[in-house]
Design an enzyme around this catalytic site. Structure first.
Site, PDB file in Angstrom:
ATOM      1  N   ARG A  10       3.926  38.281   3.107  1.00 15.34           N
ATOM      2  CA  ARG A  10       5.531  37.367   2.891  1.00 15.34           C
ATOM      3  C   ARG A  10       5.908  38.592   4.785  1.00 15.34           C
ATOM      4  O   ARG A  10       6.941  37.895   5.330  1.00 15.34           O
ATOM      5  CB  ARG A  10       6.644  37.572   2.181  1.00 15.34           C
ATOM      6  N   SER A  54      11.732  32.561  -4.532  1.00 14.26           N
ATOM      7  CA  SER A  54      11.912  34.085  -4.815  1.00 14.26           C
ATOM      8  C   SER A  54      13.259  34.733  -3.641  1.00 14.26           C
ATOM      9  O   SER A  54      12.586  34.054  -2.455  1.00 14.26           O
ATOM     10  CB  SER A  54      10.661  35.319  -4.593  1.00 14.26           C
ATOM     11  N   GLU A  69      14.054  37.607   1.350  1.00 16.70           N
ATOM     12  CA  GLU A  69      13.096  36.871   1.577  1.00 16.70           C
ATOM     13  C   GLU A  69      12.723  35.835   2.566  1.00 16.70           C
ATOM     14  O   GLU A  69      12.968  35.470   3.349  1.00 16.70           O
ATOM     15  CB  GLU A  69      11.513  36.832   0.659  1.00 16.70           C
TER      16      GLU A  69
END
Ligand code: FAD
Ligand code: EPU
Length: 336
Positions: free
Chosen positions: A162, A236, A332
């Site tokens: 990520r 998420s 995130e």
């Protein structure tokens, strides 16, 4: 191209947050982007794709530029690969479906991820055992200050879990214009993720194909992730924390059922959803802000939650996971 004032960003973010942009414009060519860049002396506040990985916590008191560059092109091939260039404003899932139909293999595990292709390198999107870095060839990006178009190869992007150079070092400096992928002529199937094998069995698939893998991934995702058109969310909300073995072993001794997976450099990736669930947040709701009942890693807006309310909930979750497990969660989602 039209420069608009005081535009609601509600239709432009999957969290369904009401926020206003002082200035808003969509560009569908490099020339229009250059024109916009000339118009504003300072760098813009936000380059917007599909708005599926952002949380607005306030109005944007500057410019929002929506990327609407379109087009998919087969730019070359060799014995084993197709090279496919996609413009940044194309919808990611439609692009993946196009590749599946053409028999270009490699992106099928990444089916049904919302958003646009231009944002895919930002956090090296990943799911079900594949990340874009596995099939990335190169991208072109416009440098807002230098006013040049630069090419980034795989080694220039510093892709990680990520992560990329665009999210950290070059944040807000480049507009990604297009991304090229090196896709396989002969599929290499990634069915190691247990749920995929199970789903393929449920589907009674006899001959494995990239279409079947794509379909299995779509079914799994639809069963556990909220559809943003019904419940606001950005996937998420936190990353899965990666910790050292030295930190992990005593945790495992205290919590033998802790969900953990091997990560790079002999480290351990913990399932943040499990940690959050253990702290009692799964299914929690305060006003319209909540923690999704089927997946604790996903924060949701049931209707009229403010971005600040979602953010405050995320801060409470971070504090409680730190207090119980001594593990620091990192968001995130891009907080604007
Ligand atoms: P946006 O939200 O519009 O932007 C995200 C960031 O990228 C912002 O900082 C923005 O400024 C920047 N940006 C966007 N376009 C450009 C550009 N052209 N140039 C420069 N900067 C740009 N992600 C995963 O990795 N895996 C998943 O499995 C996954 N599942 C999801 C499931 C759901 C239900 C949802 C809602 C989200 C999920 N996501 C997942 C997160 C999200 O879909 C991805 O991060 C996606 O790539 C974001 O694309 P976007 O176009 O919506 O980006
Ligand atoms: N789990 C729980 N409780 C929960 C949620 C999960 O115990 O409420 C446990 C599950 O039992 C499972 C483990 O956590 O054993 C992992 O769960 P899951 O397979 O659902 O994946 P995830 O780690 O929650 C990650 C990505 C997703 C990606 C999926 C599939 C991150 C931050 N998230 O989720 O990406 O789609 O794996 O590969 O890495 C996103 O980035 O927005 C996103 C949705």
């Amino acid at each position: 191209m039209q420069l608009q004032q005081n535009i609601s960003l509600l239709p432009y973010n999957t969290f369904g947050i009401e926020a206003y942009a002082r200035w808003f414009a969509a560009f569908s060519s490099l020339e229009e982007l250059q024109e916009l860049n000339e118009l504003s002396a300072d760098a813009p506040q936000l380059i917007l794709g599909g708005g599926s990985n952002i949380l607005f916590t306030d109005n944007v008191n500057g410019m929002v530029w929506k990327n609407e560059l379109r087009g998919i092109e087969l730019t070359g091939e060799d014995a084993n690969h197709y090279y496919v260039k996609v413009q940044a404003g194309e919808n990611w899932h439609r692009f993946v479906q196009y590749c599946v139909e053409q028999g270009y293999a490699g992106l099928e595990n990444l089916s049904l991820i919302p958003g646009n292709t231009g944002a895919s390198p930002m956090q090296n999107i990943g799911a079900y055992g594949v990340e874009i870095k596995d099939v990335f060839h190169e991208l072109e990006a416009y440098h807002l200050k230098e006013k040049t178009v630069e090419t980034f190869r795989l080694e220039d992007c510093a892709f990680g879990y990520r992560e990329s150079v665009f999210k950290k070092k070059y944040r807000n400096q480049f507009v990604i214009l297009n991304v090229s992928f090196r896709l396989n002529k002969t599929p290499v199937f990634h069915t190691g993720y247990g749920a995929i094998v199970q789903e393929l069995e449920n589907m009674k698939v006899q001959d494995l194909s990239i279409r079947a893998v794509s379909e299995a991934v779509i079914r799994i995702r639809s069963s556990k992730l909220p559809d943003p058109s019904r419940i606001g969310n950005a996937g998420s909300f936190f990353k899965n924390p990666v910790i050292s073995k030295a930190q992990f072993l005593p945790l495992q001794a205290s919590y033998p059922s802790i969900m953990a997976f091997p990560a790079d450099n002999d480290q351990i990736k913990l399932a943040a959803g499990w940690l959050i669930e253990q702290c009692g947040w799964k299914g929690y709701r305060k006003g319209d802000a909540g923690c999704y009942e089927k997946q604790a890693l996903v924060l949701v807006n049931y209707g009229n939650a403010s971005g600040a309310a979602i953010y405050d909930l995320s801060a409470e979750i971070i504090d409680s996971v730190l207090a119980k497990f001594g593990v620091q969660l990192e968001r995130e989602v891009n907080i604007i």
